[in-house]
Scaffold this motif. Structure first.
Motif, short mmCIF file in Angstrom:
data_model
loop_
_atom_site.label_atom_id
_atom_site.label_comp_id
_atom_site.label_asym_id
_atom_site.label_seq_id
_atom_site.Cartn_x
_atom_site.Cartn_y
_atom_site.Cartn_z
N GLY A 440 95.89 125.03 31.00
CA GLY A 440 97.04 125.11 30.10
C GLY A 440 97.41 126.53 29.69
N MET A 441 96.44 127.43 29.58
CA MET A 441 96.75 128.82 29.25
C MET A 441 97.63 129.44 30.32
SD MET A 441 94.15 132.06 28.62
CE MET A 441 93.27 131.78 30.16
N MET A 442 97.31 129.14 31.58
CA MET A 442 98.05 129.73 32.69
C MET A 442 99.40 129.07 32.90
SD MET A 442 94.80 130.40 35.25
CE MET A 442 94.18 128.72 35.12
N SER A 443 99.50 127.75 32.65
CA SER A 443 100.81 127.11 32.79
C SER A 443 101.75 127.57 31.69
CB SER A 443 100.66 125.58 32.78
OG SER A 443 100.18 125.11 31.54
N ALA A 444 101.23 127.86 30.51
CA ALA A 444 102.08 128.43 29.45
C ALA A 444 102.61 129.80 29.87
CB ALA A 444 101.28 128.55 28.16
N ALA A 445 101.76 130.60 30.51
CA ALA A 445 102.21 131.89 31.02
C ALA A 445 103.28 131.71 32.10
CB ALA A 445 101.03 132.69 31.56
N ALA A 446 103.11 130.69 32.95
CA ALA A 446 104.11 130.41 33.99
C ALA A 446 105.45 130.07 33.36
CB ALA A 446 103.63 129.28 34.88
N PHE A 447 105.43 129.32 32.26
CA PHE A 447 106.66 129.00 31.54
C PHE A 447 107.34 130.29 31.06
CE2 PHE A 447 109.01 128.24 27.64
CZ PHE A 447 109.77 127.13 27.94
N LEU A 448 106.59 131.16 30.41
CA LEU A 448 107.18 132.40 29.88
C LEU A 448 107.73 133.27 31.00
CD1 LEU A 448 104.54 133.35 27.15
CD2 LEU A 448 106.79 132.29 26.81
N ARG A 449 107.04 133.32 32.12
CA ARG A 449 107.48 134.16 33.23
C ARG A 449 108.88 133.79 33.70
NH1 ARG A 449 103.83 133.90 38.51
NH2 ARG A 449 104.75 131.81 38.49
N ASP A 450 109.25 132.51 33.58
CA ASP A 450 110.58 132.06 34.01
C ASP A 450 111.70 132.71 33.18
OD1 ASP A 450 109.72 130.28 36.03
OD2 ASP A 450 111.32 128.90 35.46
N PHE A 451 111.37 133.25 32.01
CA PHE A 451 112.41 133.79 31.13
C PHE A 451 112.50 135.32 31.18
CE2 PHE A 451 111.61 129.55 29.77
CZ PHE A 451 112.86 129.07 29.43
N VAL A 452 111.64 135.94 31.94
CA VAL A 452 111.75 137.39 32.13
C VAL A 452 112.99 137.66 32.97
CG1 VAL A 452 110.64 139.44 33.09
CG2 VAL A 452 109.25 137.68 31.97
N ASP A 453 113.92 138.44 32.44
CA ASP A 453 115.18 138.78 33.13
C ASP A 453 116.08 137.57 33.36
OD1 ASP A 453 114.51 141.52 33.42
OD2 ASP A 453 113.33 141.08 35.21
N ALA A 454 115.91 136.50 32.58
CA ALA A 454 116.62 135.24 32.87
C ALA A 454 118.13 135.37 32.71
CB ALA A 454 116.11 134.12 31.97
N SER A 455 118.62 136.31 31.91
CA SER A 455 120.07 136.42 31.73
C SER A 455 120.70 137.50 32.60
CB SER A 455 120.40 136.70 30.26
OG SER A 455 119.94 137.99 29.88
N ARG A 456 119.87 138.18 33.39
CA ARG A 456 120.40 139.21 34.28
C ARG A 456 120.86 138.59 35.61
NH1 ARG A 456 115.85 143.44 35.04
NH2 ARG A 456 117.52 144.61 36.08
N ASP A 457 121.77 139.28 36.27
CA ASP A 457 122.26 138.82 37.56
C ASP A 457 121.10 138.66 38.55
OD1 ASP A 457 123.33 139.98 40.45
OD2 ASP A 457 124.72 138.57 39.49
N GLU A 458 121.17 137.61 39.36
CA GLU A 458 120.06 137.30 40.27
C GLU A 458 119.75 138.44 41.24
OE1 GLU A 458 118.73 133.83 43.47
OE2 GLU A 458 120.47 133.52 42.16
N SER A 459 120.77 139.08 41.78
CA SER A 459 120.53 140.18 42.70
C SER A 459 119.94 141.38 41.99
CB SER A 459 121.84 140.58 43.39
OG SER A 459 122.80 141.01 42.43
N GLU A 460 120.36 141.59 40.76
CA GLU A 460 119.81 142.69 39.95
C GLU A 460 118.34 142.44 39.64
OE1 GLU A 460 120.68 145.00 35.71
OE2 GLU A 460 121.74 143.15 36.20
N ARG A 461 118.04 141.19 39.32
CA ARG A 461 116.64 140.83 39.04
C ARG A 461 115.78 141.07 40.27
NH1 ARG A 461 118.65 135.90 36.90
NH2 ARG A 461 117.59 134.73 38.55
N ALA A 462 116.28 140.70 41.42
CA ALA A 462 115.51 140.84 42.65
C ALA A 462 115.30 142.31 43.00
CB ALA A 462 116.21 140.14 43.80
N GLU A 463 116.30 143.13 42.70
CA GLU A 463 116.22 144.55 43.05
C GLU A 463 115.33 145.33 42.09
OE1 GLU A 463 119.24 148.38 43.49
OE2 GLU A 463 120.03 146.35 43.63
N SER A 464 115.40 145.01 40.79
CA SER A 464 114.62 145.76 39.80
C SER A 464 114.09 144.83 38.71
CB SER A 464 115.47 146.88 39.17
OG SER A 464 116.64 146.31 38.56
N PRO A 465 113.13 143.98 39.07
CA PRO A 465 112.55 143.07 38.07
C PRO A 465 111.79 143.85 37.00
CG PRO A 465 111.24 143.04 40.06
CD PRO A 465 112.46 143.86 40.38
#
Length: 508
Positions: A440-465
């Protein structure tokens, strides 16, 4: 809520001190207990060494023994504090830090204390001073008996002096004082009862404390949060009459070498919401805002230390209560940035408020974003109550673990297995707030990771996460056992020193 009554830290000589007690170190050697290097005259040190065996002194860590009237010592009381084994090597800086803390903690009721632990280098002096400063902590804000004799006998040490020949000692002590104060300020906030510390008063405390400091403060109230789409913070906080807040604080020197963002979980009390916790699981839930308290203290310390790094802190503040307005299992929230979350357990609320703040933090494209939270009971199952779990991008995760080791804190690098992210898939929303019960500690981290850069353009995220790491301090944040070293019972202030050390490293 945050006391300014911290001990003074100065240098002294043994002959010139007016302290009531002198702290000396003892280690466990091959032939028994032995005194560490100390400022006592040679004949006084020899006499004291000869007393160790009759007194039953072992030198083990956390052992503190008082010896009054040592002939040849100008201080009335000598306090022996154990550092552990010195059979194969000199004591580590962390052993000295803990020994200083244990001694000063045991000397509550003594106004002035001189510390004669080995402090011949800047590094050793810093460790000893930090330990002594953290060991002098007490939380008395809500005691009605502050002026009684009993209260005076238990009052923390108010003046600490250090016998040292280290170069730049005054500068070292000033820095150590700021670091110890950051840890103790975190403890103050965590120890404050939820009757007094809730989202609105937390935000006001931050504003008042930082006024005139050069640290900027912006507060979103519930109306602004609702208008701007912070669905996670509002969703968690809507069940309480004490409505949520988001606080952004910033230390921004003109010549900053980097930009670090830190997000903190600030659940000022956690009942579990509709997914109600058992009563015994609520007794420490005033501490569920420990991440936000840490973020406040770290940004404040970065400014006081003059670190040449821009640091933005995000405090996601809400109270998680059950009521007719509270969110329910199966509700769907639209988070800041547009991602949707199916809420399957309202007691997995910390990740919801954190997700909103992570999106906001990464919109500003910092060089790195970290989050710190009392997030999961699974952290304690995996790593116990003294070891922080750190997850995220390998480079940042490992840098934080290495920094923790360097400053004397305990952390362990953990992975985020991809199968745990798959367990968060929702049939009705973009993601669920709970996944596989195991890990559960790691799945909670997986949840948070989904929101890093979540409002940035997808190509921008891929280029400079944005590089990211997550610190789960659920166990280490609050000590329900006996005090040890410089760590008191209740709030600990864990990982504050690690985050300060990380930021200082980014300053070059």
């Amino acid at each position: 809520m945050i006391t300014t009554d911290r001990p003074t830290l100065t240098t002294c000589t043994l002959e010139g001190t007016d302290a009531a007690a002198l702290v000396i170190g003892v280690g466990t050697g091959a032939d028994g207990a032995e005194l560490l290097a100390n400022p006592l005259p040679a004949d006084a040190a020899e006499r004291l060494q000869s007393l160790l065996e009759p007194l039953g002194v072992s030198g083990k860590a956390d052992e503190v023994v008082r010896v009054p009237g040592v002939e040849g010592c100008p201080v009335e009381l000598v306090v022996l504090t154990g550092v552990g084994s010195v059979e194969d090597a000199e004591p580590t800086e962390e052993a000295l830090r803990r020994a200083a803390g244990a001694a000063v903690r045991a000397l509550a009721g003594t106004e002035k204390v001189a510390v004669g632990l080995p402090a011949d280098t800047a590094e050793r002096l810093a460790a000893v001073a930090e330990g002594a400063g953290m060991g002098s902590y007490a939380f008395t804000a809500h005691k009605s008996t502050k002026d009684t004799e009993a209260a005076r006998r238990s009052a923390p040490v108010s003046a600490l002096s250090f016998v040292t020949e280290a170069a730049d000692a005054e500068a070292v002590l000033e820095r150590a004082g700021h670091i110890a104060d950051a840890v103790c300020a975190t403890r103050d906030l965590i120890n404050t009862p939820p009757s007094h510390l809730y989202p609105e008063t937390f935000a006001k405390t931050v504003e008042e404390d930082l006024a005139g400091s050069g640290v900027s403060v912006k507060v979103w109230d519930d109306k602004q949060l609702l208008a701007e789409g912070f669905g996670g913070i509002m969703g968690v906080g809507q069940g309480s009459s004490r409505l949520p807040r988001l606080v952004r604080i910033e230390h921004a020197p003109a010549d900053a070498a980097a930009h670090v963002a830190i997000v903190g979980k600030g659940i000022t009390f956690d009942t579990g919401g509709i997914s109600l916790k058992p009563a015994t699981s609520m007794t420490t839930m005033k501490s569920d805002m420990g991440g936000a308290a840490s973020v406040f203290a770290v940004v404040r310390a970065a400014a006081r230390l003059g670190l040449k790094v821009k640091v933005t802190g995000w405090l996601a503040l809400a109270e998680n209560m059950p009521s007719d307005t509270a969110i329910r299992p199966s509700d769907v929230l639209t988070m800041y940035g547009g991602k949707t979350v199916e809420v399957m357990n309202t007691d997995a609320e910390g990740r919801l408020v954190m997700a909103d703040a992570i999106v906001a933090a990464t919109e500003e494209t910092p060089d790195v974003v970290m989050d710190i939270a009392t997030l999961t009971g699974a952290q304690m199952i995996a790593l116990g109550t003294r070891t922080t779990g750190i997850m995220g991008d390998d480079e940042i995760r490992d840098e934080l673990v290495a920094t923790a080791g360097r400053v004397g804190e305990t952390a362990w690098a953990m992975p985020i297995p991809e199968n745990l992210r798959a367990s968060l898939d929702s049939r009705v929303a973009d993601i669920s707030n709970v996944g596989d019960r195991f890990g559960g500690m790691m799945s909670a981290a997986a949840f948070l990771r989904d929101f890093v850069d979540a409002s940035r353009d997808e190509s921008e995220r891929a280029e400079s996460p944005t590089p990211w790491a997550h610190l789960d301090i659920a166990g280490p944040s609050f000590n329900e056992s006996a005090p040890y070293g410089y760590t008191p019972k209740d709030a600990t202030g864990t990982m504050v020193r690690t985050l300060i050390g990380f930021i200082a490293g980014r300053a070059g």
